[in-house]
Design a protein around this motif. Structure first.
Motif, PDB file in Angstrom:
ATOM      1  N   LYS A  50       0.825  -1.198   0.000  1.00  0.00           N
ATOM      2  CA  LYS A  50       0.000   0.000   0.000  1.00  0.00           C
ATOM      3  C   LYS A  50       0.865   1.257   0.000  1.00  0.00           C
ATOM      4  O   LYS A  50       0.589   2.222  -0.721  1.00  0.00           O
ATOM      5  CB  LYS A  50      -0.935   0.007   1.213  1.00  0.00           C
ATOM      6  CG  LYS A  50      -1.962  -1.105   1.238  1.00  0.00           C
ATOM      7  CD  LYS A  50      -2.927  -1.024   0.069  1.00  0.00           C
ATOM      8  CE  LYS A  50      -3.864   0.133   0.149  1.00  0.00           C
ATOM      9  NZ  LYS A  50      -4.881   0.129  -0.925  1.00  0.00           N
ATOM     10  N   PHE A  51       1.932   1.229   0.800  1.00  0.00           N
ATOM     11  CA  PHE A  51       2.838   2.377   0.847  1.00  0.00           C
ATOM     12  C   PHE A  51       3.501   2.575  -0.518  1.00  0.00           C
ATOM     13  O   PHE A  51       3.665   3.701  -0.992  1.00  0.00           O
ATOM     14  CB  PHE A  51       3.906   2.162   1.921  1.00  0.00           C
ATOM     15  CG  PHE A  51       4.891   3.283   2.038  1.00  0.00           C
ATOM     16  CD1 PHE A  51       4.558   4.458   2.688  1.00  0.00           C
ATOM     17  CD2 PHE A  51       6.170   3.180   1.476  1.00  0.00           C
ATOM     18  CE1 PHE A  51       5.459   5.503   2.786  1.00  0.00           C
ATOM     19  CE2 PHE A  51       7.075   4.208   1.563  1.00  0.00           C
ATOM     20  CZ  PHE A  51       6.720   5.378   2.226  1.00  0.00           C
ATOM     21  N   GLY A  52       3.861   1.466  -1.158  1.00  0.00           N
ATOM     22  CA  GLY A  52       4.478   1.547  -2.474  1.00  0.00           C
ATOM     23  C   GLY A  52       3.546   2.121  -3.518  1.00  0.00           C
ATOM     24  O   GLY A  52       3.965   2.890  -4.394  1.00  0.00           O
ATOM     25  N   TYR A  54       0.991   4.243  -2.950  1.00  0.00           N
ATOM     26  CA  TYR A  54       0.805   5.670  -2.690  1.00  0.00           C
ATOM     27  C   TYR A  54       2.026   6.492  -3.084  1.00  0.00           C
ATOM     28  O   TYR A  54       1.906   7.645  -3.490  1.00  0.00           O
ATOM     29  CB  TYR A  54       0.488   5.909  -1.207  1.00  0.00           C
ATOM     30  CG  TYR A  54      -0.901   5.469  -0.787  1.00  0.00           C
ATOM     31  CD1 TYR A  54      -2.026   5.834  -1.522  1.00  0.00           C
ATOM     32  CD2 TYR A  54      -1.095   4.682   0.346  1.00  0.00           C
ATOM     33  CE1 TYR A  54      -3.292   5.430  -1.150  1.00  0.00           C
ATOM     34  CE2 TYR A  54      -2.365   4.274   0.735  1.00  0.00           C
ATOM     35  CZ  TYR A  54      -3.457   4.651  -0.019  1.00  0.00           C
ATOM     36  OH  TYR A  54      -4.719   4.249   0.357  1.00  0.00           O
ATOM     37  N   THR A  55       3.209   5.899  -2.946  1.00  0.00           N
ATOM     38  CA  THR A  55       4.440   6.658  -3.216  1.00  0.00           C
ATOM     39  C   THR A  55       5.092   6.246  -4.527  1.00  0.00           C
ATOM     40  O   THR A  55       6.258   6.575  -4.765  1.00  0.00           O
ATOM     41  CB  THR A  55       5.444   6.458  -2.063  1.00  0.00           C
ATOM     42  OG1 THR A  55       5.756   5.049  -1.943  1.00  0.00           O
ATOM     43  CG2 THR A  55       4.869   6.961  -0.745  1.00  0.00           C
ATOM     44  N   SER A  56       4.362   5.531  -5.369  1.00  0.00           N
ATOM     45  CA  SER A  56       4.945   4.986  -6.601  1.00  0.00           C
ATOM     46  C   SER A  56       5.604   6.041  -7.501  1.00  0.00           C
ATOM     47  O   SER A  56       6.683   5.774  -8.059  1.00  0.00           O
ATOM     48  CB  SER A  56       3.887   4.198  -7.389  1.00  0.00           C
ATOM     49  OG  SER A  56       2.757   4.996  -7.655  1.00  0.00           O
ATOM     50  N   PRO A  57       5.012   7.236  -7.676  1.00  0.00           N
ATOM     51  CA  PRO A  57       5.702   8.216  -8.531  1.00  0.00           C
ATOM     52  C   PRO A  57       7.102   8.570  -8.010  1.00  0.00           C
ATOM     53  O   PRO A  57       8.040   8.721  -8.795  1.00  0.00           O
ATOM     54  CB  PRO A  57       4.766   9.433  -8.486  1.00  0.00           C
ATOM     55  CG  PRO A  57       3.430   8.867  -8.147  1.00  0.00           C
ATOM     56  CD  PRO A  57       3.711   7.739  -7.215  1.00  0.00           C
ATOM     57  N   PHE A  58       7.221   8.704  -6.683  1.00  0.00           N
ATOM     58  CA  PHE A  58       8.523   9.039  -6.094  1.00  0.00           C
ATOM     59  C   PHE A  58       9.480   7.842  -6.173  1.00  0.00           C
ATOM     60  O   PHE A  58      10.670   8.002  -6.464  1.00  0.00           O
ATOM     61  CB  PHE A  58       8.351   9.486  -4.643  1.00  0.00           C
ATOM     62  CG  PHE A  58       7.411  10.635  -4.479  1.00  0.00           C
ATOM     63  CD1 PHE A  58       7.815  11.932  -4.768  1.00  0.00           C
ATOM     64  CD2 PHE A  58       6.108  10.433  -4.050  1.00  0.00           C
ATOM     65  CE1 PHE A  58       6.947  13.002  -4.630  1.00  0.00           C
ATOM     66  CE2 PHE A  58       5.238  11.493  -3.903  1.00  0.00           C
ATOM     67  CZ  PHE A  58       5.649  12.778  -4.195  1.00  0.00           C
ATOM     68  N   LEU A  59       8.943   6.633  -5.906  1.00  0.00           N
ATOM     69  CA  LEU A  59       9.785   5.440  -5.928  1.00  0.00           C
ATOM     70  C   LEU A  59      10.349   5.184  -7.326  1.00  0.00           C
ATOM     71  O   LEU A  59      11.525   4.806  -7.472  1.00  0.00           O
ATOM     72  CB  LEU A  59       8.983   4.220  -5.450  1.00  0.00           C
ATOM     73  CG  LEU A  59       8.631   4.176  -3.961  1.00  0.00           C
ATOM     74  CD1 LEU A  59       7.773   2.957  -3.653  1.00  0.00           C
ATOM     75  CD2 LEU A  59       9.898   4.153  -3.109  1.00  0.00           C
ATOM     76  N   THR A 185      -7.823  10.108  -8.356  1.00  0.00           N
ATOM     77  CA  THR A 185      -6.566   9.685  -7.720  1.00  0.00           C
ATOM     78  C   THR A 185      -6.551  10.163  -6.274  1.00  0.00           C
ATOM     79  O   THR A 185      -6.962   9.450  -5.372  1.00  0.00           O
ATOM     80  CB  THR A 185      -5.344  10.207  -8.498  1.00  0.00           C
ATOM     81  OG1 THR A 185      -5.482  11.622  -8.698  1.00  0.00           O
ATOM     82  CG2 THR A 185      -5.210   9.528  -9.840  1.00  0.00           C
ATOM     83  N   PHE A 186      -6.129  11.400  -6.071  1.00  0.00           N
ATOM     84  CA  PHE A 186      -6.029  11.911  -4.698  1.00  0.00           C
ATOM     85  C   PHE A 186      -7.255  12.725  -4.270  1.00  0.00           C
ATOM     86  O   PHE A 186      -7.528  12.863  -3.071  1.00  0.00           O
ATOM     87  CB  PHE A 186      -4.778  12.797  -4.562  1.00  0.00           C
ATOM     88  CG  PHE A 186      -4.789  14.015  -5.440  1.00  0.00           C
ATOM     89  CD1 PHE A 186      -5.375  15.203  -5.018  1.00  0.00           C
ATOM     90  CD2 PHE A 186      -4.211  13.978  -6.706  1.00  0.00           C
ATOM     91  CE1 PHE A 186      -5.388  16.332  -5.830  1.00  0.00           C
ATOM     92  CE2 PHE A 186      -4.216  15.102  -7.522  1.00  0.00           C
ATOM     93  CZ  PHE A 186      -4.804  16.283  -7.078  1.00  0.00           C
TER      94      PHE A 186
END
Length: 534
Positions: A50-52, A54-59, A185-186
């Motif tokens: 879930k964290f991945g 939500y933060t996929s663009p940054f990752l 999305t958000f």
């Protein structure tokens, strides 16, 4: 072979949390070490996933800069993912073995399997002894179970921005695309933060404690309903019929954008001695889906059908109670179930658009306006204007959420909701001079309001007699044509009288629990109700 099947069944079965009983026998479920280990690994990987997401663009950006998206990097990531997959499979097997060899869990899974075959009363009673992950709870009332109401056309409010010329439609395509992406999305999670998995994880213990209190102290019964789009709706019913003076009235509670029935407005109504039906928005708690307007509408629709057809409450004995954004669900239900006893709206707004624009940069106003009107058009007034029954608005005088300006009572959007409603219902009383008077009146607190009413010379008995005389000669339908023959003084008195009857002030911030003495059956022209005490 049966042992292998038992382990297999337990690998993907729900997590058992608590066992309800009587008095000292109430206890948390004691899982074995194997089950605990498997659960921790699985839940940890789920949160990582879930964290991945939500933060996929940054990752992705970080992985690209580190070179992991090149061929060698992708091979390394593939090996890492394979290792995690092996660990996940082993964790499921270990958890299944731990559950299958636990007598308590084995008894629970037998009860659950019996309930999934058929939820007869004795099986339901046994199932209610267990607190477990709600996804496995059998559906007890579904949209497909409806008969006559299945084909009934539901009322909807119009979206004026849809009526555009082809040229206007073409010119707004970029804004439409941006607005659609933002909302889906958000955006919807900013409007309904309670749908965020992370927030629900933080509140998990509080939700469990609140739900346990409803079940253990208030004899609440949990149900799962299925909507038209097959969302599961988690709801809780507390039956007070023939047990308290207000018990034959059912209050359907619609929570705020980060509210859950477990820790929400049900507490106020329970204290008032009413029968109560609480439910969680789509994507909140045990409910599935996402709280887009159409899913919200279908959720409150199935809740109302359940209350009428399954719980056997007459529509005229149901009160709709909405707090904050829950006013949207409550007002939609009022529009489509116009025979309800009344509507109580606490700390809510007329239209979400001004609030959304107020929170966003000025240069985004056109995108926000288009996105809201097209996809999240929460327009409470438009829906409430199609309901002709009794209404009570509760305004928080220190509301920091519904007010556009901090510490400015005149900017509270509840004022706009009240004035729009009064202008629609009593157009010949609420003319421009009276609207100006009411705006000044609502910009002050109760002490100053009392002085204004005294200065204007409001005679409540006389105002009431005007209304009763009009109804006896005409009808109670809205808009009423009362007032064209009144002088300005009489109109001023009537306007302030009606404002006081439709709105009560509570000195508090937005999220303070509403005291029981503030919750009352909405005033009706022919019936004068006092505060509800227990």
């Amino acid at each position: 072979m049966s042992a292998i099947k038992s382990i297999w069944d337990c690998m993907f079965s729900p997590r058992l949390i608590k066992i309800y009983g009587n008095g000292p026998t109430e206890k948390m479920y004691d899982a074995s070490k194997l089950e605990q280990w498997g659960d921790k690994v699985i839940s940890s990987m789920y949160m990582m996933w879930k964290f991945g997401v939500y933060t996929s663009p940054f990752l992705i950006g970080i992985l690209y800069r580190k070179g992991y998206l090149a061929q060698d990097g992708l091979l390394m990531l593939s090996k890492f993912a394979t290792s995690l997959g092996v660990i996940l499979v082993v964790s499921f097997c270990v958890r299944g073995l731990g559950r299958a060899t636990n007598p308590t869990y084995h008894k629970f899974i037998q009860t659950l399997q019996s309930a999934q075959i058929g939820m007869v009363p004795n099986v339901k009673k046994e199932l209610c002894k267990y607190e477990f992950e709600f996804f496995a709870w059998p559906v007890e009332y579904s949209w497909k179970d409806l008969d006559g109401d299945l084909s009934k056309q539901r009322l909807q409010i119009s979206r004026p921005l849809l009526n555009r010329s082809p040229f206007q439609l073409f010119m707004t395509i970029p804004c439409q695309i941006i607005g659609y992406i933002a909302v889906h999305t958000f955006g919807i999670r900013l409007i309904y933060p309670g749908s965020l998995s992370l927030l629900q994880l933080i509140l998990e213990t509080s939700l469990l404690q609140g739900r346990s209190k409803l079940i253990e102290a208030n004899k609440g019964v949990r149900y799962k309903l299925s909507t038209k789009e097959r969302n599961d709706i988690d709801c809780m019913f507390i039956n007070r019929r023939d047990a308290t003076p207000n018990g034959n009235t059912l209050v359907v509670c619609c929570e705020g954008n980060a509210g859950f029935y477990e820790i929400g407005i049900m507490g106020t109504v329970i204290e008032g001695g009413y029968s109560v039906l609480g439910w969680n928005h789509p994507g909140f708690g045990g409910s599935t889906g996402t709280p887009y307007p159409d899913q919200e509408q279908n959720a409150i629709d199935i809740v109302m059908q359940f209350a009428i057809n399954k719980l056997d409450f007459k529509i005229e004995n149901i009160i709709l109670f909405g707090w904050s954004i829950g006013g949207y669900s409550a007002s939609w239900a009022a529009m489509n179930y116009p025979d309800v006893k009344g509507v109580v709206l606490d700390a809510t707004f007329d239209d979400i658009l001004p609030l959304a624009i107020n929170q966003m940069p000025l240069w985004l106003e056109s995108v926000v306006k288009l996105a809201i009107r097209e996809h999240v058009n929460l327009h409470n007034y438009e829906q409430l204007s199609k309901y002709s029954g009794p209404i009570l608005l509760i305004r928080r005088t220190d509301d920091e959420v519904i007010s556009l300006k901090e510490a400015d009572l005149s900017s509270n959007r509840g004022n706009h909701l009240l004035i729009k409603l009064m202008r629609f219902r009593y157009p010949y009383i609420f003319e421009e001079p009276q609207v100006t008077l009411v705006k000044d009146f609502l910009a002050t607190t109760q002490g100053a309001q009392d002085q204004i009413m005294q200065k204007i010379g409001v005679n409540s008995d006389l105002c009431r007699s005007f209304l009763e005389s009009y109804i006896s000669e005409n009808s109670k339908s809205y808009p009423m044509k009362i007032g064209p023959d009144m002088n300005i003084q009489q109109k001023n008195q009537m306007a302030l009288f009606l404002v006081r009857k439709h709105m009560k002030d509570y000195k508090s911030s937005h999220c303070t629990p509403l005291p029981v003495e503030m919750f009352q059956v909405p005033w009706d022209i022919n019936v004068e109700n006092g505060f509800v005490f227990t």
